[in-house]
Design a protein around this motif. Structure first.
Motif, mmCIF file in Angstrom:
data_model
loop_
_atom_site.group_PDB
_atom_site.id
_atom_site.type_symbol
_atom_site.label_atom_id
_atom_site.label_comp_id
_atom_site.label_asym_id
_atom_site.label_seq_id
_atom_site.Cartn_x
_atom_site.Cartn_y
_atom_site.Cartn_z
ATOM 1 N N MET A 144 0.871 -1.362 0.104
ATOM 2 C CA MET A 144 0.066 0.025 0.181
ATOM 3 C C MET A 144 0.929 1.356 -0.018
ATOM 4 S SD MET A 144 -2.280 1.947 2.877
ATOM 5 C CE MET A 144 -3.397 0.485 3.248
ATOM 6 N N ARG A 145 0.467 2.076 -0.864
ATOM 7 C CA ARG A 145 1.020 3.336 -0.849
ATOM 8 C C ARG A 145 0.269 4.258 -0.703
ATOM 9 N NH1 ARG A 145 6.200 3.201 -3.448
ATOM 10 N NH2 ARG A 145 6.028 5.193 -4.790
ATOM 11 N N LYS A 146 0.232 5.324 0.555
ATOM 12 C CA LYS A 146 -1.070 6.269 1.023
ATOM 13 C C LYS A 146 -0.151 7.371 1.571
ATOM 14 C CE LYS A 146 -5.496 6.087 2.463
ATOM 15 N NZ LYS A 146 -6.775 5.332 2.689
ATOM 16 N N VAL A 147 -0.961 8.459 1.642
ATOM 17 C CA VAL A 147 -0.688 9.472 2.521
ATOM 18 C C VAL A 147 -2.009 10.186 3.283
ATOM 19 C CG1 VAL A 147 -0.677 11.357 0.817
ATOM 20 C CG2 VAL A 147 0.583 11.773 2.738
ATOM 21 N N TYR A 148 -1.909 10.202 4.597
ATOM 22 C CA TYR A 148 -3.039 10.861 5.174
ATOM 23 C C TYR A 148 -2.474 12.235 5.493
ATOM 24 C CZ TYR A 148 -4.597 6.107 6.038
ATOM 25 O OH TYR A 148 -5.008 4.818 6.086
ATOM 26 N N TYR A 149 -3.192 13.416 5.056
ATOM 27 C CA TYR A 149 -2.845 14.589 5.129
ATOM 28 C C TYR A 149 -3.850 15.458 5.195
ATOM 29 C CZ TYR A 149 -4.477 15.674 0.555
ATOM 30 O OH TYR A 149 -5.304 16.164 -0.609
ATOM 31 N N LEU A 150 -3.516 17.000 5.496
ATOM 32 C CA LEU A 150 -4.824 17.852 5.566
ATOM 33 C C LEU A 150 -4.518 19.000 4.437
ATOM 34 C CD1 LEU A 150 -7.103 18.708 7.653
ATOM 35 C CD2 LEU A 150 -5.185 19.871 9.172
ATOM 36 N N SER A 151 -5.451 18.977 3.572
ATOM 37 C CA SER A 151 -5.433 19.904 2.595
ATOM 38 C C SER A 151 -5.097 21.494 2.877
ATOM 39 C CB SER A 151 -6.808 19.817 1.698
ATOM 40 O OG SER A 151 -7.661 20.201 2.174
ATOM 41 N N THR A 152 -5.876 21.762 4.062
ATOM 42 C CA THR A 152 -5.570 23.078 4.642
ATOM 43 C C THR A 152 -4.384 23.396 5.345
ATOM 44 O OG1 THR A 152 -7.081 22.437 6.606
ATOM 45 C CG2 THR A 152 -8.081 23.492 4.650
ATOM 46 N N CYS A 153 -3.761 22.423 5.543
ATOM 47 C CA CYS A 153 -2.303 22.758 6.232
ATOM 48 C C CYS A 153 -1.137 23.290 5.199
ATOM 49 C CB CYS A 153 -1.873 21.473 7.003
ATOM 50 S SG CYS A 153 -0.224 21.443 7.671
ATOM 51 N N ASP A 154 -0.489 24.264 5.404
ATOM 52 C CA ASP A 154 0.558 24.733 4.511
ATOM 53 C C ASP A 154 1.538 23.761 4.500
ATOM 54 O OD1 ASP A 154 -0.937 26.790 3.612
ATOM 55 O OD2 ASP A 154 -0.266 28.264 5.218
ATOM 56 N N THR A 155 2.005 23.344 5.866
ATOM 57 C CA THR A 155 3.052 22.352 5.943
ATOM 58 C C THR A 155 2.934 20.920 5.039
ATOM 59 O OG1 THR A 155 3.655 23.189 7.858
ATOM 60 C CG2 THR A 155 4.537 21.264 7.449
ATOM 61 N N CYS A 156 1.771 20.619 5.362
ATOM 62 C CA CYS A 156 1.367 19.133 4.467
ATOM 63 C C CYS A 156 1.445 19.541 2.741
ATOM 64 C CB CYS A 156 0.029 18.752 4.792
ATOM 65 S SG CYS A 156 -0.053 18.035 6.410
ATOM 66 N N LYS A 157 0.916 20.814 2.534
ATOM 67 C CA LYS A 157 0.735 21.173 0.968
ATOM 68 C C LYS A 157 2.282 21.196 0.617
ATOM 69 C CE LYS A 157 -2.327 24.505 1.653
ATOM 70 N NZ LYS A 157 -3.114 25.783 0.986
ATOM 71 N N ARG A 158 3.245 21.854 1.385
ATOM 72 C CA ARG A 158 4.691 22.060 0.936
ATOM 73 C C ARG A 158 5.374 20.835 0.790
ATOM 74 N NH1 ARG A 158 8.790 21.331 4.026
ATOM 75 N NH2 ARG A 158 7.983 21.937 6.142
ATOM 76 N N ILE A 159 5.047 19.951 1.896
ATOM 77 C CA ILE A 159 5.798 18.494 1.772
ATOM 78 C C ILE A 159 5.487 17.866 0.785
ATOM 79 C CG2 ILE A 159 5.810 16.427 3.058
ATOM 80 C CD1 ILE A 159 5.782 18.072 5.694
ATOM 81 N N LEU A 160 4.006 17.704 0.474
ATOM 82 C CA LEU A 160 3.318 17.055 -0.804
ATOM 83 C C LEU A 160 4.055 17.496 -2.116
ATOM 84 C CD1 LEU A 160 -0.096 16.531 -0.088
ATOM 85 C CD2 LEU A 160 1.708 14.713 0.231
ATOM 86 N N LYS A 161 4.398 18.752 -2.240
ATOM 87 C CA LYS A 161 4.992 19.426 -3.416
ATOM 88 C C LYS A 161 6.394 19.153 -3.419
ATOM 89 C CE LYS A 161 5.407 23.965 -5.861
ATOM 90 N NZ LYS A 161 5.378 25.206 -5.853
ATOM 91 N N GLU A 162 7.007 19.412 -2.292
ATOM 92 C CA GLU A 162 8.478 18.986 -2.226
ATOM 93 C C GLU A 162 8.903 17.541 -2.718
ATOM 94 O OE1 GLU A 162 10.272 19.847 1.521
ATOM 95 O OE2 GLU A 162 10.184 21.840 1.276
#
Length: 120
Positions: A1-19
């Motif tokens: 399984m390849r999955k990420v649990y994140y929060l779309s309103t969290c700037d840190t999560c958005k930055r990490i997914l982009k990085e």
């Protein structure tokens, strides 16, 4: 399984997914719009070793509810994570048989290495 649990309103999560340049081959679950199920949380706990490792003690609600002053056990951590999505330390990546919890630089680098890519 390849999955990420994140929060779309969290700037840190958005930055990490982009990085990490997360592709569509990794399933994404926005925990604000799609709540974590008890089964999903149990799977994460088995991989992490405890609910406490998945619990965010920097969440605003942690201070608001004065949880620091309480002696919380594993069932308490589980209950709070299931009741309030902000208590999950995020993001949580499950990449095959490994779990990566949180947003520390060391964790993000380890995820990048596991994905075989380089950070942007």
């Amino acid at each position: 399984m390849r999955k990420v649990y994140y929060l779309s309103t969290c700037d840190t999560c958005k930055r990490i997914l982009k990085e990490l340049n997360i592709s569509d081959e990794i399933e994404k679950q926005d925990i604000k719009t799609e709540k974590i199920t008890e089964e999903q949380l149990e799977e994460m706990r088995k991989m992490a070793g405890s609910y406490e490792k998945l619990f965010s003690k920097v969440a605003r609600k942690y201070r608001e509810l004065k949880l620091k002053d309480k002696n919380l056990g594993e069932e308490d951590f589980k209950k709070y994570i299931l009741e309030e999505y902000t208590f999950l330390k995020r993001p949580v990546f499950i990449l095959n048989d490994e779990i990566f919890i949180g947003n520390s630089k060391k964790t993000v680098l380890a995820i990048g290495q596991k994905l075989g890519g380089t950070l942007i």
